[in-house]
Motif scaffolding. Structure first.
Motif, PDB file in Angstrom:
ATOM      1  N   ASN A 168      30.623  24.996  -0.899  1.00  0.00           N
ATOM      2  CA  ASN A 168      31.567  24.849  -2.008  1.00  0.00           C
ATOM      3  C   ASN A 168      32.741  23.975  -1.567  1.00  0.00           C
ATOM      4  O   ASN A 168      32.670  23.297  -0.536  1.00  0.00           O
ATOM      5  CB  ASN A 168      32.030  26.219  -2.519  1.00  0.00           C
ATOM      6  N   GLU A 169      33.825  24.009  -2.299  1.00  0.00           N
ATOM      7  CA  GLU A 169      34.960  23.126  -2.020  1.00  0.00           C
ATOM      8  C   GLU A 169      35.615  23.386  -0.670  1.00  0.00           C
ATOM      9  O   GLU A 169      36.310  22.512  -0.133  1.00  0.00           O
ATOM     10  CB  GLU A 169      36.000  23.256  -3.132  1.00  0.00           C
ATOM     11  N   ILE A 170      35.392  24.556  -0.089  1.00  0.00           N
ATOM     12  CA  ILE A 170      35.985  24.839   1.225  1.00  0.00           C
ATOM     13  C   ILE A 170      35.277  24.053   2.317  1.00  0.00           C
ATOM     14  O   ILE A 170      35.888  23.686   3.327  1.00  0.00           O
ATOM     15  CB  ILE A 170      35.942  26.353   1.510  1.00  0.00           C
ATOM     16  N   GLY A 171      33.993  23.762   2.124  1.00  0.00           N
ATOM     17  CA  GLY A 171      33.305  22.889   3.067  1.00  0.00           C
ATOM     18  C   GLY A 171      33.927  21.507   3.090  1.00  0.00           C
ATOM     19  O   GLY A 171      34.097  20.898   4.159  1.00  0.00           O
ATOM     20  N   LYS A 172      34.279  21.000   1.909  1.00  0.00           N
ATOM     21  CA  LYS A 172      34.966  19.705   1.822  1.00  0.00           C
ATOM     22  C   LYS A 172      36.344  19.778   2.461  1.00  0.00           C
ATOM     23  O   LYS A 172      36.817  18.803   3.062  1.00  0.00           O
ATOM     24  CB  LYS A 172      35.093  19.305   0.353  1.00  0.00           C
ATOM     25  N   PHE A 173      37.005  20.932   2.349  1.00  0.00           N
ATOM     26  CA  PHE A 173      38.318  21.111   2.968  1.00  0.00           C
ATOM     27  C   PHE A 173      38.208  20.975   4.489  1.00  0.00           C
ATOM     28  O   PHE A 173      39.039  20.314   5.121  1.00  0.00           O
ATOM     29  CB  PHE A 173      38.889  22.478   2.595  1.00  0.00           C
ATOM     30  N   TYR A 174      37.180  21.591   5.081  1.00  0.00           N
ATOM     31  CA  TYR A 174      36.939  21.427   6.524  1.00  0.00           C
ATOM     32  C   TYR A 174      36.768  19.940   6.868  1.00  0.00           C
ATOM     33  O   TYR A 174      37.365  19.437   7.833  1.00  0.00           O
ATOM     34  CB  TYR A 174      35.668  22.170   6.934  1.00  0.00           C
ATOM     35  N   GLU A 175      35.935  19.283   6.086  1.00  0.00           N
ATOM     36  CA  GLU A 175      35.663  17.865   6.334  1.00  0.00           C
ATOM     37  C   GLU A 175      36.940  17.041   6.305  1.00  0.00           C
ATOM     38  O   GLU A 175      37.160  16.177   7.168  1.00  0.00           O
ATOM     39  CB  GLU A 175      34.672  17.355   5.281  1.00  0.00           C
ATOM     40  N   ASP A 176      37.789  17.312   5.339  1.00  0.00           N
ATOM     41  CA  ASP A 176      39.033  16.554   5.202  1.00  0.00           C
ATOM     42  C   ASP A 176      39.980  16.813   6.378  1.00  0.00           C
ATOM     43  O   ASP A 176      40.637  15.878   6.860  1.00  0.00           O
ATOM     44  CB  ASP A 176      39.729  16.914   3.891  1.00  0.00           C
ATOM     45  N   ILE A 177      40.065  18.068   6.834  1.00  0.00           N
ATOM     46  CA  ILE A 177      40.949  18.395   7.956  1.00  0.00           C
ATOM     47  C   ILE A 177      40.486  17.696   9.227  1.00  0.00           C
ATOM     48  O   ILE A 177      41.275  17.087   9.962  1.00  0.00           O
ATOM     49  CB  ILE A 177      41.001  19.924   8.173  1.00  0.00           C
ATOM     50  N   LEU A 178      39.191  17.761   9.517  1.00  0.00           N
ATOM     51  CA  LEU A 178      38.667  17.132  10.732  1.00  0.00           C
ATOM     52  C   LEU A 178      38.814  15.614  10.665  1.00  0.00           C
ATOM     53  O   LEU A 178      39.128  14.967  11.677  1.00  0.00           O
ATOM     54  CB  LEU A 178      37.202  17.525  10.931  1.00  0.00           C
ATOM     55  N   LEU A 179      38.611  15.047   9.472  1.00  0.00           N
ATOM     56  CA  LEU A 179      38.781  13.603   9.305  1.00  0.00           C
ATOM     57  C   LEU A 179      40.237  13.204   9.477  1.00  0.00           C
ATOM     58  O   LEU A 179      40.547  12.206  10.124  1.00  0.00           O
ATOM     59  CB  LEU A 179      38.282  13.192   7.917  1.00  0.00           C
ATOM     60  N   ARG A 180      41.133  14.006   8.917  1.00  0.00           N
ATOM     61  CA  ARG A 180      42.570  13.731   9.048  1.00  0.00           C
ATOM     62  C   ARG A 180      43.003  13.720  10.510  1.00  0.00           C
ATOM     63  O   ARG A 180      43.801  12.880  10.936  1.00  0.00           O
ATOM     64  CB  ARG A 180      43.371  14.788   8.285  1.00  0.00           C
ATOM     65  N   ASP A 181      42.462  14.676  11.275  1.00  0.00           N
ATOM     66  CA  ASP A 181      42.836  14.801  12.688  1.00  0.00           C
ATOM     67  C   ASP A 181      41.988  13.933  13.607  1.00  0.00           C
ATOM     68  O   ASP A 181      42.174  13.966  14.840  1.00  0.00           O
ATOM     69  CB  ASP A 181      42.732  16.269  13.121  1.00  0.00           C
ATOM     70  N   ASN A 182      41.039  13.192  13.020  1.00  0.00           N
ATOM     71  CA  ASN A 182      40.149  12.329  13.802  1.00  0.00           C
ATOM     72  C   ASN A 182      39.414  13.127  14.878  1.00  0.00           C
ATOM     73  O   ASN A 182      39.327  12.709  16.035  1.00  0.00           O
ATOM     74  CB  ASN A 182      40.939  11.173  14.441  1.00  0.00           C
ATOM     75  N   VAL A 183      38.876  14.281  14.484  1.00  0.00           N
ATOM     76  CA  VAL A 183      38.171  15.166  15.412  1.00  0.00           C
ATOM     77  C   VAL A 183      36.723  15.308  14.967  1.00  0.00           C
ATOM     78  O   VAL A 183      36.431  15.502  13.782  1.00  0.00           O
ATOM     79  CB  VAL A 183      38.829  16.567  15.445  1.00  0.00           C
ATOM     80  N   SER A 184      35.810  15.201  15.909  1.00  0.00           N
ATOM     81  CA  SER A 184      34.400  15.474  15.645  1.00  0.00           C
ATOM     82  C   SER A 184      33.845  16.271  16.818  1.00  0.00           C
ATOM     83  O   SER A 184      34.191  16.014  17.968  1.00  0.00           O
ATOM     84  CB  SER A 184      33.614  14.168  15.466  1.00  0.00           C
TER      85      SER A 184
END
Length: 206
Positions: free
Chosen positions: A109-125
């Motif tokens: 759901n939308e919380i999965g996208k929230f995770y994606e956005d946080i990791l992308l914002r922090d440039n973390v993989s």
């Protein structure tokens, strides 16, 4: 000085393993705290389609270490996605969120996208094929924790304690000082429960 600026990884590896992994674990917990806060804010305390939940739960706590060697981390196969077909069979106490890593799934759901956005914002993989100091497998934590054996006592002016009975509670809703005893599972913090107990309904909206 020992390794110079061109070999930062070897310099980091001079630290004990627990210290090296502390920073990864701290970031995982940071992201998880953001995610669970957003999950409750957006979707409330009811089960939602796309949530992750634990089936075949064998204990009261689903929380393992980041290597999946203990606790709930060794039962990742029991984590499923809530769907229209099974949502009525899932309780909020079964819902979990992942500490990010390369071996976990995220809500659909939308919380999965929230995770994606946080990791992308922090440039973390989190990648499996990289040095241990820069990644983690991930695990899951319950989004709701329940206290066991909750007791509380009113502390009198002289420092003496008396168990707060129902009749006394009805006579006075104001307690100056009291002592609380309770048990929480692994991964849950008493300070968070005390914060919730002491936060008034009015304060939650400001």
């Amino acid at each position: 000085k020992r390794y110079g600026k061109d070999n930062a990884l070897m310099a980091i590896r001079c630290l004990q393993h627990g210290v090296r992994m502390f920073w990864i674990n701290a970031y995982q917990s940071y992201v998880w705290n953001l995610a669970v806060t957003e999950r409750i804010r957006r979707l409330g305390t009811k089960v939602a389609i796309g949530d992750l939940y634990v089936q075949n739960r064998k204990d009261d706590v689903f929380c393992g270490d980041n290597d999946g060697e203990g606790g709930g981390g060794s039962r990742k196969k029991d984590v499923c996605i809530v769907s229209k077909e099974n949502i009525s069979d899932v309780d909020i106490s079964q819902v979990v969120l992942p500490l990010p890593g390369y071996d976990v799934q995220y809500p659909s759901n939308e919380i999965g996208k929230f995770y994606e956005d946080i990791l992308l914002r922090d440039n973390v993989s989190f990648c499996k094929d990289t040095v241990a100091e820069a990644t983690a497998k991930g695990t899951y934590r319950d989004i709701v924790a329940f206290a066991k054996d909750l007791e509380w006592e009113k502390v009198k002016d002289g420092g003496e304690n008396s168990k707060h009975g129902e009749e006394e509670m009805q006579q006075s809703d104001i307690v100056d000082t009291f002592k609380i005893r309770f048990e929480l599972g692994s991964g849950s913090y008493a300070t968070m429960m005390l914060r919730e107990l002491m936060t008034t309904t009015l304060a939650r909206y400001h």
